[in-house]
Write a protein that holds these residues in place. Structure first.
Motif, PDB file in Angstrom:
ATOM      1  N   GLN A  37       0.850  -1.185   0.000  1.00 46.58           N
ATOM      2  CA  GLN A  37       0.000   0.000   0.000  1.00 46.58           C
ATOM      3  C   GLN A  37       0.886   1.236   0.000  1.00 46.58           C
ATOM      4  O   GLN A  37       1.660   1.469   0.919  1.00 46.58           O
ATOM      5  CB  GLN A  37      -0.917   0.006   1.231  1.00 46.58           C
ATOM      6  CG  GLN A  37      -1.865   1.197   1.267  1.00 46.58           C
ATOM      7  CD  GLN A  37      -2.528   1.339   2.623  1.00 46.58           C
ATOM      8  OE1 GLN A  37      -1.863   1.400   3.640  1.00 46.58           O
ATOM      9  NE2 GLN A  37      -3.851   1.387   2.622  1.00 46.58           N
ATOM     10  N   GLY A  38       0.762   2.040  -1.018  1.00 48.44           N
ATOM     11  CA  GLY A  38       1.595   3.220  -1.132  1.00 48.44           C
ATOM     12  C   GLY A  38       2.787   2.978  -2.031  1.00 48.44           C
ATOM     13  O   GLY A  38       3.160   1.847  -2.346  1.00 48.44           O
ATOM     14  N   PRO A  39       3.436   4.034  -2.452  1.00 48.49           N
ATOM     15  CA  PRO A  39       4.590   3.922  -3.359  1.00 48.49           C
ATOM     16  C   PRO A  39       5.871   3.591  -2.604  1.00 48.49           C
ATOM     17  O   PRO A  39       6.527   4.486  -2.052  1.00 48.49           O
ATOM     18  CB  PRO A  39       4.649   5.299  -4.024  1.00 48.49           C
ATOM     19  CG  PRO A  39       4.043   6.214  -3.016  1.00 48.49           C
ATOM     20  CD  PRO A  39       3.035   5.428  -2.232  1.00 48.49           C
ATOM     21  N   TYR A  40       6.212   2.330  -2.525  1.00 50.93           N
ATOM     22  CA  TYR A  40       7.475   1.873  -1.926  1.00 50.93           C
ATOM     23  C   TYR A  40       8.252   1.117  -3.008  1.00 50.93           C
ATOM     24  O   TYR A  40       8.200  -0.118  -3.084  1.00 50.93           O
ATOM     25  CB  TYR A  40       7.203   0.964  -0.725  1.00 50.93           C
ATOM     26  CG  TYR A  40       6.757   1.696   0.511  1.00 50.93           C
ATOM     27  CD1 TYR A  40       7.684   2.201   1.419  1.00 50.93           C
ATOM     28  CD2 TYR A  40       5.411   1.878   0.781  1.00 50.93           C
ATOM     29  CE1 TYR A  40       7.274   2.882   2.547  1.00 50.93           C
ATOM     30  CE2 TYR A  40       4.993   2.554   1.908  1.00 50.93           C
ATOM     31  CZ  TYR A  40       5.926   3.054   2.794  1.00 50.93           C
ATOM     32  OH  TYR A  40       5.517   3.720   3.914  1.00 50.93           O
ATOM     33  N   ASP A  70       6.782  10.925   0.788  1.00 51.08           N
ATOM     34  CA  ASP A  70       6.962   9.565   0.285  1.00 51.08           C
ATOM     35  C   ASP A  70       6.525   9.446  -1.171  1.00 51.08           C
ATOM     36  O   ASP A  70       6.933   8.512  -1.856  1.00 51.08           O
ATOM     37  CB  ASP A  70       6.155   8.577   1.142  1.00 51.08           C
ATOM     38  CG  ASP A  70       6.738   8.459   2.540  1.00 51.08           C
ATOM     39  OD1 ASP A  70       6.037   7.902   3.394  1.00 51.08           O
ATOM     40  OD2 ASP A  70       7.862   8.917   2.775  1.00 51.08           O
ATOM     41  N   ASP A  71       5.700  10.346  -1.629  1.00 48.63           N
ATOM     42  CA  ASP A  71       5.187  10.243  -2.989  1.00 48.63           C
ATOM     43  C   ASP A  71       6.118  10.858  -4.015  1.00 48.63           C
ATOM     44  O   ASP A  71       5.813  10.826  -5.208  1.00 48.63           O
ATOM     45  CB  ASP A  71       3.822  10.950  -3.080  1.00 48.63           C
ATOM     46  CG  ASP A  71       2.815  10.311  -2.151  1.00 48.63           C
ATOM     47  OD1 ASP A  71       1.907  11.022  -1.730  1.00 48.63           O
ATOM     48  OD2 ASP A  71       2.952   9.119  -1.862  1.00 48.63           O
ATOM     49  N   MET A 114      10.331   7.200   4.773  1.00 49.15           N
ATOM     50  CA  MET A 114      11.375   6.656   3.907  1.00 49.15           C
ATOM     51  C   MET A 114      11.554   7.502   2.649  1.00 49.15           C
ATOM     52  O   MET A 114      12.052   7.026   1.632  1.00 49.15           O
ATOM     53  CB  MET A 114      11.033   5.216   3.512  1.00 49.15           C
ATOM     54  CG  MET A 114      11.095   4.248   4.671  1.00 49.15           C
ATOM     55  SD  MET A 114      12.799   4.084   5.294  1.00 49.15           S
ATOM     56  CE  MET A 114      12.527   3.183   6.804  1.00 49.15           C
ATOM     57  N   ALA A 115      11.156   8.742   2.753  1.00 49.80           N
ATOM     58  CA  ALA A 115      11.251   9.626   1.598  1.00 49.80           C
ATOM     59  C   ALA A 115      12.694  10.062   1.386  1.00 49.80           C
ATOM     60  O   ALA A 115      13.375  10.461   2.345  1.00 49.80           O
ATOM     61  CB  ALA A 115      10.364  10.840   1.803  1.00 49.80           C
ATOM     62  N   PRO A 116      13.193  10.029   0.182  1.00 49.63           N
ATOM     63  CA  PRO A 116      14.549  10.512  -0.115  1.00 49.63           C
ATOM     64  C   PRO A 116      14.577  12.027  -0.233  1.00 49.63           C
ATOM     65  O   PRO A 116      14.846  12.598  -1.297  1.00 49.63           O
ATOM     66  CB  PRO A 116      14.884   9.822  -1.440  1.00 49.63           C
ATOM     67  CG  PRO A 116      13.557   9.654  -2.106  1.00 49.63           C
ATOM     68  CD  PRO A 116      12.544   9.434  -1.014  1.00 49.63           C
ATOM     69  N   SER A 117      14.291  12.699   0.891  1.00 50.16           N
ATOM     70  CA  SER A 117      14.160  14.152   0.862  1.00 50.16           C
ATOM     71  C   SER A 117      15.504  14.848   0.717  1.00 50.16           C
ATOM     72  O   SER A 117      15.590  15.957   0.170  1.00 50.16           O
ATOM     73  CB  SER A 117      13.465  14.635   2.132  1.00 50.16           C
ATOM     74  OG  SER A 117      14.150  14.161   3.287  1.00 50.16           O
ATOM     75  N   ARG A 128      20.293   7.873   0.457  1.00 47.41           N
ATOM     76  CA  ARG A 128      21.218   6.738   0.555  1.00 47.41           C
ATOM     77  C   ARG A 128      20.835   5.760   1.668  1.00 47.41           C
ATOM     78  O   ARG A 128      20.919   4.552   1.485  1.00 47.41           O
ATOM     79  CB  ARG A 128      22.634   7.255   0.814  1.00 47.41           C
ATOM     80  CG  ARG A 128      23.677   6.146   0.955  1.00 47.41           C
ATOM     81  CD  ARG A 128      25.038   6.735   1.219  1.00 47.41           C
ATOM     82  NE  ARG A 128      25.081   7.466   2.492  1.00 47.41           N
ATOM     83  CZ  ARG A 128      25.321   6.872   3.670  1.00 47.41           C
ATOM     84  NH1 ARG A 128      25.515   5.563   3.737  1.00 47.41           N
ATOM     85  NH2 ARG A 128      25.355   7.602   4.761  1.00 47.41           N
ATOM     86  N   LEU A 129      20.370   6.279   2.797  1.00 42.12           N
ATOM     87  CA  LEU A 129      20.113   5.413   3.947  1.00 42.12           C
ATOM     88  C   LEU A 129      18.756   4.717   3.877  1.00 42.12           C
ATOM     89  O   LEU A 129      18.659   3.528   4.223  1.00 42.12           O
ATOM     90  CB  LEU A 129      20.203   6.226   5.241  1.00 42.12           C
ATOM     91  CG  LEU A 129      21.587   6.737   5.635  1.00 42.12           C
ATOM     92  CD1 LEU A 129      21.511   7.543   6.935  1.00 42.12           C
ATOM     93  CD2 LEU A 129      22.562   5.571   5.801  1.00 42.12           C
ATOM     94  N   CYS A 130      17.710   5.412   3.464  1.00 38.00           N
ATOM     95  CA  CYS A 130      16.375   4.824   3.490  1.00 38.00           C
ATOM     96  C   CYS A 130      16.233   3.592   2.591  1.00 38.00           C
ATOM     97  O   CYS A 130      15.655   2.579   3.022  1.00 38.00           O
ATOM     98  CB  CYS A 130      15.333   5.885   3.119  1.00 38.00           C
ATOM     99  SG  CYS A 130      15.148   7.179   4.385  1.00 38.00           S
ATOM    100  N   PRO A 131      16.728   3.598   1.353  1.00 35.01           N
ATOM    101  CA  PRO A 131      16.662   2.356   0.571  1.00 35.01           C
ATOM    102  C   PRO A 131      17.457   1.218   1.201  1.00 35.01           C
ATOM    103  O   PRO A 131      17.028   0.055   1.144  1.00 35.01           O
ATOM    104  CB  PRO A 131      17.243   2.763  -0.789  1.00 35.01           C
ATOM    105  CG  PRO A 131      17.044   4.230  -0.866  1.00 35.01           C
ATOM    106  CD  PRO A 131      17.206   4.735   0.529  1.00 35.01           C
ATOM    107  N   ALA A 132      18.584   1.541   1.823  1.00 38.94           N
ATOM    108  CA  ALA A 132      19.369   0.486   2.465  1.00 38.94           C
ATOM    109  C   ALA A 132      18.626  -0.121   3.657  1.00 38.94           C
ATOM    110  O   ALA A 132      18.672  -1.331   3.878  1.00 38.94           O
ATOM    111  CB  ALA A 132      20.717   1.041   2.904  1.00 38.94           C
ATOM    112  N   VAL A 133      17.923   0.708   4.400  1.00 42.03           N
ATOM    113  CA  VAL A 133      17.157   0.194   5.546  1.00 42.03           C
ATOM    114  C   VAL A 133      16.043  -0.727   5.071  1.00 42.03           C
ATOM    115  O   VAL A 133      15.810  -1.802   5.661  1.00 42.03           O
ATOM    116  CB  VAL A 133      16.593   1.372   6.360  1.00 42.03           C
ATOM    117  CG1 VAL A 133      15.623   0.875   7.417  1.00 42.03           C
ATOM    118  CG2 VAL A 133      17.708   2.160   7.007  1.00 42.03           C
TER     119      VAL A 133
END
Length: 776
Positions: free
Chosen positions: A50-53, A97-98, A533-536, A542-547
């Motif tokens: 659910q949502g753009p991940y 996040d979007d 987890m937004a790449p703001s 760099r960190l959020c995709p790795a998590v």
């Protein structure tokens, strides 16, 4: 061509329908999609997000999972700041996040995924990744279905829940929550409201003592920050100049010392003999005057008369208070408190205040605070660790894969969030005190800010460690910061373990916010579910995709291979399994005896005057049967008749002036024979010759039997029992005549129940046989 020729009339016998032009499906692509779908269904690898991940989707597809896409809502989902959503919002997700997720996928791959999604639209999804906890009902899931949320986890992911759960830490660990969690109170609860008022006043006293000590010691830090703030805000500096010639009396210091001393006495239980009528240290009016003078000294810059004479006493008192108040070093001088609305994220609705009357007016004005108790007030850390005179906080991820036994994974990397303005306690603006990216992104960096700070207001933990090493504190990261954050997370989860539903196939990723003191001790601010987890910024990109990728390694890959690489997650806590004895079918029972109410001793006050002495008659030896039973047992054997012993009769002389009421006394719970079971014989028929009357009386009417004068089975012990004796005639004055009756009565009259079961015929025969000739 006219419109009539353009529209073809419907063919006869067929229904008219509108055809939709569907894209042509490549046969090879359809065959590939069916092969992948069949394999995924067989291995139970169907997921829904659910949502753009994009990172979660890509990671699952790389592992052979097929997505069953959820239907898109035609109506826009209500924003999180809606009133209905605020009550259940426990996350820290952001609308960012979007961003940056659509339009980056390959068209051919997207068509293939769409085709595979249509093929599994009726299949069961075995992996759910959602933003909100209430999107999936965990109770309706099967054991092999996974989801990224636990039910009832709001006991520590909301402000109120975290405030209440950490109060129970003493039952789980020998630790004090005041050593890592700032003091926190619920404004809507009446008991917490009074506790907050006492804490605010006591903190004002300790802050005043610290002010006297620092001013006498010549500490220029607080004065320097105040002068810098006065230079920037000319309005406040003018108000301070107006009070420059005013002074506050030294009695304010005496009151502060007295309040602190009484607080120490209460901690040492020296006030155990105090009662509710004991006069408090300061009355409400005195407290009001004290706080007004305190505001003038701290906020307006007034001086205290003769404060240098109290420096030594203030120093001694503060040393004693530090032994019991671990947060004194971070309390500061301005007594700032931060008010947080419950169940809100990203710093919405947070306010900083430093006056008690303003805080209480806010509580009284908002009835929702008093009704729901969702707002909390927490002590603000006025002396945090600053980087280039700028405040920051730390976002740290951790993962829980099981609640029973509790299993916690801690991420090795974190990031720092800076404010855009220099730090100062003389202003309460959100741009200075709140470091959330969703708030700071709306402010421009201050021109007075240090240029070495990033424009994006974020640092990675490696950049922060480099700064610590440059300042000579590089070893404190692994020695103080990381262990302190891990300990705070574990102790918080232990207090909430009993309230969270421990579903085995679930997991959840959390984001904890910390602040560091000047000694680098971490202070827990809050814990967020569904962290953003937004790449703001470049750091989060760099960190959020790795998590997210490492989360899939722990919850999916490690289930198949325990030795698989878990990325940046490290296991920091796994609760020891509790040994439960195996049930072998033993019947459990409780043995004991019933507890009965003790029976009160029964007294028979039948004779209330002294009767004549019983005399034995030597010429008459007989056994008198005083009762004749009509039980119906006519076929008694002769052996049973001979088994009864012959009882000697005794002559009883009764004084007829006694009063024997029909109901002698009330005997509760008394077992009484029915009136048809035993009939007493007429005394005149038994002994017509031996019944001598002193005075001639008319015939007495037949006596009436009541429950109170019947023989009782509870008292079969030998006794002299006279039943239902009444005077034959009474005088007009109500007194009984004095008469004497001489009656031969067997002793005892009643012994056991069998003695009463003899029939009347046997009794009369025995009497005639033994007493008849002698009486004649």
């Amino acid at each position: 061509m006219s419109l009539e020729h353009q529209i073809m009339p419907p063919l006869e016998g067929r229904a008219r329908c509108n055809y939709v032009n569907l894209p042509l499906i490549n046969g090879d692509r359809l065959k590939t999609a069916k092969t992948l779908v069949d394999k995924a269904i067989k291995e139970k690898k169907v997921f829904s997000v659910q949502g753009p991940y994009p990172v979660i989707r890509a990671g699952l597809r790389a592992r052979g999972w097929v997505e069953r896409r959820l239907p898109r809502l035609s109506v826009p989902r209500p924003r999180r700041h809606d009133l209905e959503t605020e009550a259940t919002d426990e996350g820290d997700s952001s609308d960012d996040d979007d961003l940056g997720e659509e339009g980056e996928r390959d068209d051919e791959a997207d068509d293939l995924y769409d085709l595979m999604s249509r093929l599994v639209r009726n299949e069961t999804a075995y992996f759910y990744w959602t933003t909100r906890r209430d999107s999936v009902d965990c109770r309706s899931l099967r054991k092999d279905q996974m989801t990224n949320h636990y039910a009832k986890a709001g006991s520590f992911t909301t402000k109120v829940g975290l405030c209440m759960s950490l109060r129970n830490l003493q039952w789980f660990d020998a630790a004090d929550p005041d050593t890592f969690f700032p003091r926190c109170y619920r404004l809507g609860a009446e008991d917490d409201k009074h506790a907050f008022i006492e804490d605010f006043r006591r903190t004002a006293c300790t802050s005043l003592l610290m002010y006297v000590l620092e001013k006498y010691a010549g500490d220029s830090e607080w004065e320097r920050t105040r002068e810098m703030h006065d230079a920037k805000s000319h309005g406040l500096s003018k108000t301070r100049k107006q009070h420059a010639n005013q002074r506050v009396g030294s009695s304010i210091i005496d009151n502060a010392l007295h309040v602190c001393q009484e607080y120490l006495n209460s901690l040492e239980h020296c006030d155990i003999d105090m009662t509710l009528e004991t006069t408090p240290t300061l009355s409400e009016q005195q407290w009001k005057v004290f706080l007004q003078n305190y505001y003038l000294v701290i906020h307006e810059g007034l001086t205290i008369e003769g404060c240098e004479d109290y420096a030594e006493r203030c120093k001694c008192m503060l040393e004693q208070m530090r032994c019991f108040c671990p947060q004194m070093e971070t309390d500061g001088l301005c007594n700032i408190w931060i008010i947080k609305p419950g169940a809100k994220s990203r710093g919405r609705g947070i306010m900083c205040m430093n006056k008690l009357d303003e805080i209480m007016s806010l509580v009284d004005a908002d009835h929702g605070i008093m009704k729901d108790s969702k707002w909390v007030v927490q002590k603000y850390l006025e002396r945090p660790l600053l980087v280039h005179d700028t405040k920051f906080d730390v976002r740290q991820w951790f993962l829980v894969t099981d609640w029973n036994p509790l299993t916690v994974w801690f991420y090795r990397e974190c990031y720092l969030r800076f404010s855009t303005q220099p730090y100062s306690t003389h202003t309460l603006d959100s741009s200075v005190h709140l470091c959330n990216n969703s708030i700071q992104k709306h402010f421009e960096p201050s021109p007075d800010r240090n240029p070495s700070l990033p424009a994006e207001c974020m640092w990675s933990c490696s950049q922060f460690r480099s700064w610590l090493a440059a300042s000579g504190q590089g070893d404190l990261w692994k020695g103080v910061v990381v262990p302190g954050m891990q300990k705070a997370v574990i102790q918080t989860l232990l207090t909430a373990q009993d309230s969270v539903e421990p579903r085995k196939a679930s997991f959840e990723l959390y984001g904890a916010d910390f602040m560091l003191g000047r000694d680098l001790r971490p202070w827990l601010l809050e814990i967020n579910a569904s962290p953003t987890m937004a790449p703001s910024t470049g750091v989060t990109a760099r960190l959020c995709p790795a998590v997210q990728e490492d989360t899939l390694r722990v919850v999916l890959d490690r289930r198949c291979d325990r030795n698989t690489h878990t990325g940046g997650f490290q296991l920091i806590y796994k609760q020891a399994a509790v040994e439960v004895p195996q049930y072998v079918g033993v019947n459990l029972l409780v043995e004991g005896t019933s507890i009965r109410r003790p029976r009160a001793p029964v007294y028979k006050p039948l004779i209330q005057s002294h009767p004549d002495t019983l005399s034995k008659s030597s010429s008459h030896r007989s056994s008198l049967i005083s009762s004749h039973c009509i039980s119906g047992k006519e076929n008694q054997s002769e052996e049973a008749k001979k088994a009864w012993p012959t009882l000697s009769s005794r002559k009883v002389t009764l004084e007829k002036s006694l009063i024997f009421p029909p109901k002698l006394r009330k005997r509760p719970h008394r077992l009484v024979l029915p009136s048809t079971c035993c009939v007493l014989p007429n005394l005149a028929e038994l002994h017509p010759q031996k019944l001598s009357l002193t005075h001639t009386q008319p015939d007495h009417p037949p006596t009436h039997r009541t429950h109170s004068n019947l023989p009782s089975l509870y008292h079969p012990t030998p006794s002299l029992d006279v039943i239902n004796l009444r005077p034959r005639q009474t005088l007009a004055s109500g007194r009984y005549k004095h008469e004497m009756h001489t009656v031969n009565i067997s002793y005892p009259v009643l012994r056991v129940q069998k003695y009463l079961s003899l029939n009347r015929r046997r009794a009369m025969d025995t009497f005639t046989e033994r007493e008849g000739p002698k009486s004649s």
